[in-house]
Design an enzyme around this catalytic site. Structure first.
Site, PDB file in Angstrom:
ATOM      1  CB  SER A   1      -0.732  -0.143   1.163  1.00 49.04           C
ATOM      2  OG  SER A   1      -0.313   0.337   2.256  1.00 49.04           O
TER       3      SER A   1
ATOM      4  CG  HIS B   1      -0.768  -5.553   4.015  1.00 57.15           C
ATOM      5  ND1 HIS B   1      -0.338  -4.867   5.169  1.00 57.15           N
ATOM      6  CD2 HIS B   1      -0.084  -4.883   3.050  1.00 57.15           C
ATOM      7  CE1 HIS B   1       0.497  -3.928   5.208  1.00 57.15           C
ATOM      8  NE2 HIS B   1       0.442  -3.686   3.645  1.00 57.15           N
TER       9      HIS B   1
ATOM     10  CD  GLN C   1      -2.077  -1.471   5.048  1.00 55.22           C
ATOM     11  OE1 GLN C   1      -2.199  -1.118   3.851  1.00 55.22           O
ATOM     12  NE2 GLN C   1      -1.083  -1.082   5.806  1.00 55.22           N
ATOM     13  CD  GLU C   2      -0.347  -2.329   8.812  1.00 57.47           C
ATOM     14  OE1 GLU C   2       0.029  -1.739  10.073  1.00 57.47           O
ATOM     15  OE2 GLU C   2      -0.058  -2.229   7.937  1.00 57.47           O
TER      16      GLU C   2
ATOM     17  CD  GLU D   1       2.559  -5.415   7.640  1.00 56.60           C
ATOM     18  OE1 GLU D   1       1.844  -5.304   8.765  1.00 56.60           O
ATOM     19  OE2 GLU D   1       2.999  -4.549   7.007  1.00 56.60           O
TER      20      GLU D   1
ATOM     21  CG  ASP E   1      -1.712   2.030   8.767  1.00 54.04           C
ATOM     22  OD1 ASP E   1      -2.560   2.866   8.080  1.00 54.04           O
ATOM     23  OD2 ASP E   1      -0.863   1.350   8.153  1.00 54.04           O
TER      24      ASP E   1
ATOM     25  CD  GLU F   1       0.349   3.960   9.715  1.00 56.24           C
ATOM     26  OE1 GLU F   1       0.826   3.173  10.786  1.00 56.24           O
ATOM     27  OE2 GLU F   1       0.936   3.463   8.698  1.00 56.24           O
TER      28      GLU F   1
ATOM     29  CG  ASP G   1       2.430   4.988   5.845  1.00 55.17           C
ATOM     30  OD1 ASP G   1       3.696   5.497   5.276  1.00 55.17           O
ATOM     31  OD2 ASP G   1       2.165   3.943   5.663  1.00 55.17           O
TER      32      ASP G   1
ATOM     33  CE  LYS H   1       5.436   2.189   5.803  1.00 61.17           C
ATOM     34  NZ  LYS H   1       4.081   2.176   4.949  1.00 61.17           N
TER      35      LYS H   1
ATOM     36  CG  HIS I   1       7.239  -4.075   9.481  1.00 57.15           C
ATOM     37  ND1 HIS I   1       6.606  -5.138   9.734  1.00 57.15           N
ATOM     38  CD2 HIS I   1       5.869  -3.095   9.529  1.00 57.15           C
ATOM     39  CE1 HIS I   1       5.402  -5.056   9.751  1.00 57.15           C
ATOM     40  NE2 HIS I   1       5.011  -3.826   9.986  1.00 57.15           N
ATOM     41  NE  ARG I   2       6.832   0.350   2.842  1.00 54.82           N
ATOM     42  CZ  ARG I   2       6.796   1.217   2.016  1.00 54.82           C
ATOM     43  NH1 ARG I   2       7.668   1.949   1.688  1.00 54.82           N
ATOM     44  NH2 ARG I   2       5.350   1.312   1.272  1.00 54.82           N
ATOM     45  CB  SER I   3       3.307  -5.495   3.379  1.00 54.35           C
ATOM     46  OG  SER I   3       3.437  -4.618   2.226  1.00 54.35           O
TER      47      SER I   3
ATOM     48  CE  LYS J   1       2.804   0.254  10.535  1.00 52.82           C
ATOM     49  NZ  LYS J   1       1.538   0.415  10.016  1.00 52.82           N
TER      50      LYS J   1
HETATM   51  P1  PGA Z   1       3.225  -1.352   3.102  1.00 50.39           P
HETATM   52  O1  PGA Z   1       2.145  -0.796   4.158  1.00 50.39           O
HETATM   53  O2  PGA Z   1       4.415  -1.609   3.569  1.00 50.39           O
HETATM   54  O3  PGA Z   1       2.426  -2.360   2.450  1.00 50.39           O
HETATM   55  O4  PGA Z   1       3.099   0.151   2.219  1.00 50.39           O
HETATM   56  C1  PGA Z   1       2.436  -0.637   5.586  1.00 50.39           C
HETATM   57  C2  PGA Z   1       1.863   0.611   6.082  1.00 50.39           C
HETATM   58  O5  PGA Z   1       0.895   0.966   5.501  1.00 50.39           O
HETATM   59  O6  PGA Z   1       2.309   0.997   7.273  1.00 50.39           O
HETATM   60 ZN    ZN Z   2       0.774   2.723   6.945  1.00 49.07          ZN
END
Ligand code: PGA
Ligand code: ZN
Length: 403
Positions: free
Chosen positions: A44, A148, A156-157, A199, A235, A276, A303, A328, A356-358, A379
């Site tokens: 994402s 994800h 998403q999270e 993840e 998130d 987030e 983000d 990131k 981190h990233r996915s 995270k």
């Molecule tokens: P991504 O997502 O690593 O797939 O971009 C993680 C996030 O949105 O925090």
């Molecule tokens: Zn995010």
């Protein structure tokens, strides 16, 4: 001393990330030391982040490296991190690393810093962070969906963050919540339609509201069992389900105002401590409405809206869009640009959450940077080898710092 850190050789190769997709790993050699690093990839991604790879993917990055980078960085003094990162930008020649790819520049930039810290015989967190550093709390994804996973929640999270006495206790409690959620889902769905996302968070065929209830319940149960405080957050990654001015969930659609009310209610009524990307990445004003409504009761983290760019963070500070930023490295492509983003946020009194990233690798540089950047949270999931590579490294770093 300076001569000792002259770059003598370098390599770049393709390795696979946790999704099985190709990414880039780099080695940098000086007289007495070597630095190696690999870059993760997102699913994402924010519109304003640098492109991870040029046209042609990871293979094109390697080709670019062999043709344009390898010779150009030979002889450069690795102690000059800022100069090295500027050189990478110059060699690339675009404003978003689209010629070499942000993952190649990230891997080179971090490998350069590692070569120096290894050569000096000090940990990366100390080389980058100096004195006055601190260990963050872990923030881990326990159930979700979005980009994800297929068939998960629209959000998403859903995240938890235990406040243990030590980092080890915090990650242990986070993983207990993850396990308890698995048990609750098993009970509820009898094994039908349960899986894990990129993840390793649980993915289940349930509505977002039910997932929120389950996380709050599991956090409460594990907190009373372990006597450790557990905070819950999310998130939304809202850009990924923002369509034609509306927020489209799998079972209902929210207008912009309804989305704002929903976000505020999670903090004020459900006790969430963090949200987030609650709004689309272009909506600085929508973010600001939530941030002013929650005040000091919640962390609003940007983000996709900032993509670790100091200029966009400055815009967010002016508009009071959030009170925290997600960090990131491969969103901006160099250690120097990442440090600028962290510093810009810090000057405004914002907290930073390093992430981190996915699609991850087993590189643990994120753990070191979280300490160097005095991140409030890291995270990096709750379970899974590539996530634990970072979290377990923080157990060791905390041990180091206590000696
Ligand atoms: P991504 O997502 O690593 O797939 O971009 C993680 C996030 O949105 O925090
Ligand atoms: Zn995010």
């Amino acid at each position: 001393m300076v001569d000792d850190f002259e770059i003598l050789a370098s390599n770049a190769r393709i390795i696979l990330d946790s999704r099985g997709n190709p990414t880039v790993e780099c080695d940098i050699f000086t007289s007495y030391s070597m630095g190696r690093s690999s870059a993760p990839s997102g699913a994402s991604t924010g519109k304003t982040e640098v492109s991870a790879f040029p046209k042609g993917g990871a293979a094109a990055s390697i080709e670019f490296f062999n043709k344009n980078v390898k010779k150009a960085i030979t002889g450069f003094n690795a102690l000059d991190q800022k100069g090295f990162d500027e050189l990478l930008r110059e060699i690339d020649g675009t404003d978003n690393f689209s010629a070499m790819g942000g993952n190649l520049s990230t891997a080179l930039s971090i490998a350069c810093a590692k070569a120096v810290s290894n050569g000096m015989g000090i940990p990366l967190y100390r080389y980058v962070g100096g004195m006055g550093i601190s260990v963050p709390e872990p923030l881990g994804n326990v159930i979700g969906g979005g980009q994800h996973a297929r068939n998960g929640t629209t959000i998403q999270e859903l995240l938890v963050s235990a406040e243990g006495k030590t980092f080890l206790e915090s990650i242990t409690v986070n993983s207990k919540v993850h396990r308890r959620i698995g048990e609750i889902l098993q009970d509820r769905l009898k094994g039908q339609g349960i899986g894990v996302g990129d993840e390793r968070a649980w993915v289940a065929a349930i509505k977002d509201e039910e997932a929120i209830d389950i996380v709050l319940r599991a956090a409460k149960e594990i907190s009373s069992e372990t006597k450790v405080k557990i905070r819950v957050g999310s998130d939304f990654a809202a850009s990924s389900y923002y369509k034609d001015g509306k927020y489209v969930y799998k079972d209902h659609t929210f207008t912009k105002d309804q989305q704002i009310d929903f976000a505020i209610s999670l903090i004020k009524e459900r006790g969430f401590f963090l949200l987030e990307d609650p709004m689309d990445e272009g909506d600085f004003d929508g973010f600001a409405a939530i941030t002013s409504a929650v005040g000091s009761r919640g962390l609003i983290v940007g983000d996709d809206i900032y993509t670790t760019r100091a200029d966009l963070i400055r815009k967010g500070i002016e508009k009071k869009s959030s009170n925290a930023v997600l960090i990131k490295v491969n969103q901006v492509g160099t250690l120097t640009s990442t440090m600028e983003a962290v510093e810009t946020a810090r000057m405004a009194g914002w907290k930073n959450v390093i992430s981190h990233r996915s699609g991850e690798t087993t590189d643990d540089f994120l753990a070191h940077l979280s300490v160097a950047f005095r991140s409030y949270l890291i995270k990096s999931g709750t379970v899974g080898g590539e996530r634990l590579a970072k979290l377990n490294e923080l157990v060791r770093i905390q041990e180091d710092l206590m000696d």
